[in-house]
Motif scaffolding. Structure first.
Motif: not given
Length: 468
Positions: A210-218, A226-231, A255-261
């Motif tokens: 994994i070469t991308f940031p965590p996917t939850f909780k944004v 930006e992430y929600n501090w509740s999680r 390819e293994y990526k996150s769709a940040t858009n």
């Protein structure tokens, strides 16, 4: 465009078709619908190019709800299986139990177990799909979280606390790692990787780095990540896969990526691209091109393999097991789907060692067609309700010599290791010779040797060619 939300229920048929049509229109006219299955707001849709569609057959699908009481469809799994020529592909989409506690980790593991077991019903059998098809892909919101206290780093041990202060300090450390792009440390604290390494779930499955940031909780509708501090930010959304023995080299993830858009959800979707080669060995077309196969190597005949010294050991579930049977099955056996079962000869319930009689397996094949084939070995409990104890796949590519070869395979049941099966495997037909496909270098050498025999003056030309 939005669909009406129908919680805990399968979407009405017209809404399912509407969703399928929306996806297909987005992909364009070069893609056509293969199959789809829906559960609540979960959707699994398979499309393929127009040129591939005629090659697809044997489509099967199933769904499994794992919500409250195992009935509600807010959580669960969807499966679609089909063949592309002779290659069996299986796709599993999962939405597992939420939250970060260890109790929920165990629940997620159990959900995966139940989904894999339900997927076996697509063929009215208990056999594990992950140990049966050429390639199985599993993906979705698996909901495993990051817990830095499991990384082995002493400085994160304080995060074992579930207090409010413990949560805030844990989240702050995860944020720092994200800002420094230290994704490796984040993955070391990933619950899913820990559980897989411990053999608690998805045995034999793999995942690319994994070469991308965590996917939850944004935070939704935010142009920035930006992430929600509740999680605690986590890698909830994943793509994994597994292949039968000898098949792994046919799959490459490019390819293994996150769709940040994508900003409409508190998850960032992930996507993967795979290059999957069809499972073809030395078939008639190959040998006609090379011109090296024997004249009769493509006529089917019955050959015999002998399996002996079979033992089942190291069973994890030792309760209520007094007698076992071993079953060999596979399309390469005579009559296509014939199975051969034998009962345990000697068993020691204290040491849990089960021994079995030798048996012959009649296999219908050609000299070239046996390459790349598999036998599925299933161990069953001989109770009133026959229960699958474990399963393994034996690659025939490794057992084509006439000398006995020892196999030692780990038994797996719906993603969980459960024991070991071992024995000897030998080809006993004296007239059967397994053909193999020569590589390009071998063909070139054979060609040059014939030319030299015909014209010795070509030797100097060959030397120049090799130097070039």
């Amino acid at each position: 465009f939005s669909l009406p939300k129908v919680p805990f229920r399968i979407l009405p048929n017209h809404n399912e078709k509407l969703f399928d049509r929306m996806i297909q229109n987005h992909c364009g006219p070069n893609y056509v619908h293969v199959s789809s299955v829906h559960l609540g707001e979960m959707h699994l849709i398979i499309l393929c190019t127009v040129t591939v569609k005629p090659l697809i057959s044997d489509i099967r699908k199933v769904y499994k709800a794992t919500g409250v009481g195992g009935l509600l469809g807010n959580k669960g799994g969807l499966m679609i299986k089909f063949k592309v020529k002779d290659t069996n592909l299986c796709f599993l989409s999962c939405h597992l139990a939420a939250h970060a506690s260890e109790e929920k980790v165990a629940r997620r593991n159990h959900d995966v177990f139940e989904i894999l077991r339900a997927a076996s019903n697509a063929r009215k059998t208990q056999l594990d799909v992950a140990q049966r098809y050429d390639h199985t892909f599993l993906f979705g919101d698996l909901n495993y979280r990051i817990n830095l206290s499991i990384t082995g780093e002493g400085k994160y041990s304080r995060h074992a606390s579930t207090s409010k202060n413990g949560h805030q300090s844990h989240t702050a450390d995860v944020f720092n790692l994200i800002q420094n792009s230290d994704f490796q440390t984040l993955q070391e604290g990933d619950q899913l990787r820990r559980e897989m390494n411990a053999g608690h779930v998805l045995k034999h499955f793999q995942e690319s780095e994994i070469t991308f940031p965590p996917t939850f909780k944004v935070i939704t509708d935010s142009p920035e990540l930006e992430y929600n501090w509740s999680r605690v930010p986590s890698y909830c959304d994943r793509i994994l896969w597994t292949s039968l023995p000898g098949r792994a080299n046919l799959v490459t993830q490019t390819e293994y990526k996150s769709a940040t858009n994508v900003t409409t959800s508190d998850h960032k979707p992930v996507y993967g691209l795979f290059d999957v080669k069809l499972s073809v060995g030395c078939d008639v077309a190959d040998t006609h091109r090379t011109g090296v196969a024997r004249k009769n190597s493509h006529s089917k005949r019955i050959v015999k393999f002998v399996v002996s010294k079979i033992q089942v050991t190291d069973l994890i579930d030792k309760h209520h097991i007094s007698d076992l049977s071993v079953q060999f099955s596979g399309s390469i056996l005579t009559n296509d789907k014939i199975t051969h079962a034998i009962s345990s000869k000697n068993s020691n319930t204290e040491t849990q060692v089960f021994e079995f009689e030798s048996l012959q397996l009649p296999i219908s094949t050609t000299q070239s067609g046996i390459l790349g084939k598999h036998l599925i070995i299933a161990v069953w409990s001989k109770s009133k309700n026959q229960k699958l104890v474990g399963q393994a796949a034996l690659s025939l590519s490794e057992w084509t010599r006439r000398k006995p070869r020892i196999f030692h395979l780990e038994l797996v049941r719906y993603g969980v290791p459960c024991g070991v099966i071992s024995g000897d495997f030998v080809l006993v037909d004296p007239d059967f010779v397994v053909e193999s496909v020569p590589n390009v270098t071998q063909l070139h050498r054979s060609f040059m040797k014939k030319r030299l025999q015909q014209d010795p003056n070509k030797k100097e030309e060959r030397k120049t060619s090799v130097e070039c």
